[in-house]
Scaffold this motif. Structure first.
Motif, PDB file in Angstrom:
ATOM      1  N   GLN A  18      -9.331   6.445  -9.915  1.00 22.72           N
ATOM      2  CA  GLN A  18      -9.138   5.821  -8.615  1.00 22.72           C
ATOM      3  C   GLN A  18      -9.893   6.573  -7.519  1.00 22.72           C
ATOM      4  OE1 GLN A  18      -5.258   3.747  -7.848  1.00 22.72           O
ATOM      5  NE2 GLN A  18      -4.483   5.373  -9.153  1.00 22.72           N
ATOM      6  N   ASN A  77     -12.027   2.426  -3.067  1.00 19.75           N
ATOM      7  CA  ASN A  77     -10.938   3.161  -2.422  1.00 19.75           C
ATOM      8  C   ASN A  77     -11.369   3.855  -1.134  1.00 19.75           C
ATOM      9  OD1 ASN A  77      -8.536   2.581  -3.818  1.00 19.75           O
ATOM     10  ND2 ASN A  77      -9.161   3.884  -5.520  1.00 19.75           N
ATOM     11  N   ASN A 114       0.831  -1.203   0.000  1.00 19.38           N
ATOM     12  CA  ASN A 114       0.000   0.000   0.000  1.00 19.38           C
ATOM     13  C   ASN A 114       0.868   1.256   0.000  1.00 19.38           C
ATOM     14  OD1 ASN A 114      -2.263  -1.678   0.205  1.00 19.38           O
ATOM     15  ND2 ASN A 114      -2.261  -1.603   2.427  1.00 19.38           N
ATOM     16  N   ALA A 128      -9.469   1.916   1.296  1.00 24.31           N
ATOM     17  CA  ALA A 128      -8.021   1.794   1.093  1.00 24.31           C
ATOM     18  C   ALA A 128      -7.264   1.940   2.405  1.00 24.31           C
ATOM     19  CB  ALA A 128      -7.551   2.849   0.093  1.00 24.31           C
ATOM     20  N   LEU A 162      -7.957  -4.206  -8.356  1.00 25.90           N
ATOM     21  CA  LEU A 162      -8.744  -3.767  -7.198  1.00 25.90           C
ATOM     22  C   LEU A 162      -8.758  -4.853  -6.136  1.00 25.90           C
ATOM     23  CD1 LEU A 162     -11.833  -2.077  -8.904  1.00 25.90           C
ATOM     24  CD2 LEU A 162     -10.228  -0.964  -7.344  1.00 25.90           C
ATOM     25  N   GLY A 213      -8.446  -1.215  -2.036  1.00 25.92           N
ATOM     26  CA  GLY A 213      -8.858  -0.477  -3.213  1.00 25.92           C
ATOM     27  C   GLY A 213      -7.879  -0.728  -4.342  1.00 25.92           C
ATOM     28  N   SER A 214      -7.332   0.366  -4.906  1.00 22.92           N
ATOM     29  CA  SER A 214      -6.328   0.221  -5.963  1.00 22.92           C
ATOM     30  C   SER A 214      -5.042   0.965  -5.618  1.00 22.92           C
ATOM     31  CB  SER A 214      -6.878   0.760  -7.291  1.00 22.92           C
ATOM     32  OG  SER A 214      -7.251   2.127  -7.162  1.00 22.92           O
ATOM     33  N   THR A 215      -4.925   1.442  -4.374  1.00 23.15           N
ATOM     34  CA  THR A 215      -3.766   2.251  -4.007  1.00 23.15           C
ATOM     35  C   THR A 215      -2.635   1.390  -3.443  1.00 23.15           C
ATOM     36  OG1 THR A 215      -4.727   2.720  -1.829  1.00 23.15           O
ATOM     37  CG2 THR A 215      -5.182   4.293  -3.589  1.00 23.15           C
TER      38      THR A 215
END
Length: 376
Positions: A262, A268, A90, A271, A176, A181-183
């Motif tokens: 995002q 997210n 992350n 996240a 994802l 999330g996608s971070t």
């Protein structure tokens, strides 16, 4: 390191399962947030890659075309590899407020820099930890064949991570995950050990297409389809030439990358935050104005972006991107007369010393302002 045939001890199912459990624990100790394992078979992903390249959607990323055969066949990249250890890390630092990011994008005089690039270069952070991870494995089981990667070779890492179960492909083509999330960044270790593999995750995007709708340049042409030539991240980072005029106004104040798809993604909201100091924002990149960044000399650019992914694009592309942002600020009714005059003067002062690429964008920025003034 060259890959060798696994020993009988390594091939033992019981030993492999024990090693798999240890890998998860060790990955956490080294700062990774998840670890999953898959084999090296890519299935129809390689065919989809060939189709994407044939359509020219990779733009100026010629390296994707040059190494397409290797990218589509992991065994050619690392002969003898049996498994891919996929990890995620992350990068969202605790001081990032995703709601405030939207406000920044909507403030014409502010510079919008993609969140992932505000800290230390992730290539270096992950590569060092992956090497440390591989050495720890070697200390535990003895010599084995391996090679580490993090966005550093022709490897379809997102597809491998999806197959391993680190997440699912969102409609914006990014990976994802329910918890992150996608971070997050991805890294891989290709090994010659027949470890047990993990199962892919189910997709959880449903009917949502917020990422498609929000894209400023309509770069997501359909679910799971990205035309890089239209993507602001590509245009501001990978593209070595002039920003196509038809996309300049849509860029707004985004001077390095674009986070819109995002930021809008519901996943997210969950996240997780990174506690690694490497990914903390540096040099005020989360709050800096366009004029502040424009004032940096080339020496200051190189010094302040030392160890940053941003330094890779070089000073000229950096100035090109900023010139577009400044032009869009001049065209915005939100900008005060005082700020407008400061921007105009800063652009005019820079023309004499600008290279051809930057000068063209400065002239465009000033002409946009002139056309707006003529309509008033």
């Amino acid at each position: 390191m060259s890959l060798s045939a696994p020993s009988s001890d390594q091939a033992s199912g019981k030993d492999a399962a024990t090693l798999r459990a240890w890998l998860g624990v060790k990955a956490t100790e080294l700062g990774f947030d998840d670890l999953r394992i898959t084999d090296t078979v890519l299935g129809d992903a390689s065919q989809k890659l060939q189709e994407w390249l044939a359509e020219g959607r990779h733009g100026h990323m010629d390296y994707m075309q040059r190494h397409a055969n290797i990218r589509a066949n992991t065994g050619l990249l690392v002969p003898g590899a049996l498994r891919v250890i996929c990890v995620s890390m992350n990068y969202l630092s605790p001081d990032i407020d995703l709601d405030a990011e939207w406000q920044g994008i909507k403030t014409p005089t502010k510079a919008s820099v993609s969140i992932y690039a505000r800290g230390r270069d992730y290539h270096k952070v992950l590569r060092n930890r992956l090497q440390e991870f591989a050495k720890a494995i070697e200390e535990k089981i003895g010599p084995f064949g391996y090679r580490v990667f993090t966005d550093s070779a022709p490897l379809m890492e997102v597809e491998l991570a999806r197959k391993a179960g680190l997440g699912w492909r969102g409609k914006h083509t990014l990976l994802l995950n329910r918890e992150s999330g996608s971070t997050f960044f991805l890294g891989e270790i290709l090994v010659d050990i027949p470890l047990p593999v993990d199962e892919p995750q189910e997709a959880h995007c449903g009917t949502c297409q917020s990422c498609i709708d929000i894209c400023p340049t309509q770069a997501i042409t359909a679910p799971y389809q990205l035309d890089a030539r239209r993507c602001i991240s590509y245009l501001t980072i990978e593209n070595p030439e002039a920003i196509p005029i038809e996309f300049r106004r849509a860029m707004g104040n985004r001077v390095y990358g674009c986070d819109d798809c995002q930021l809008i993604c519901p996943w997210n909201k969950f996240a997780k935050r990174s506690q690694l100091p490497d990914f903390a924002q540096r040099h005020g990149l989360g709050q800096a104005s366009l004029l502040e960044l424009w004032s940096w000399t080339e020496t200051e650019f190189n010094q302040r972006h030392e160890g940053s992914a941003i330094r890779r694009i070089g000073y000229s592309r950096w100035r090109r991107n900023l010139a577009v942002g400044l032009g869009n600020a001049l065209a915005s009714p939100q900008v005060s007369d005082e700020d407008r005059q400061s921007i105009q003067q800063a652009l005019r002062n820079a023309i004499a010393s600008a290279d051809a690429l930057v000068a063209e964008h400065i002239n465009w920025a000033l002409s946009i302002n002139a056309s707006v003034d003529s309509k008033d």
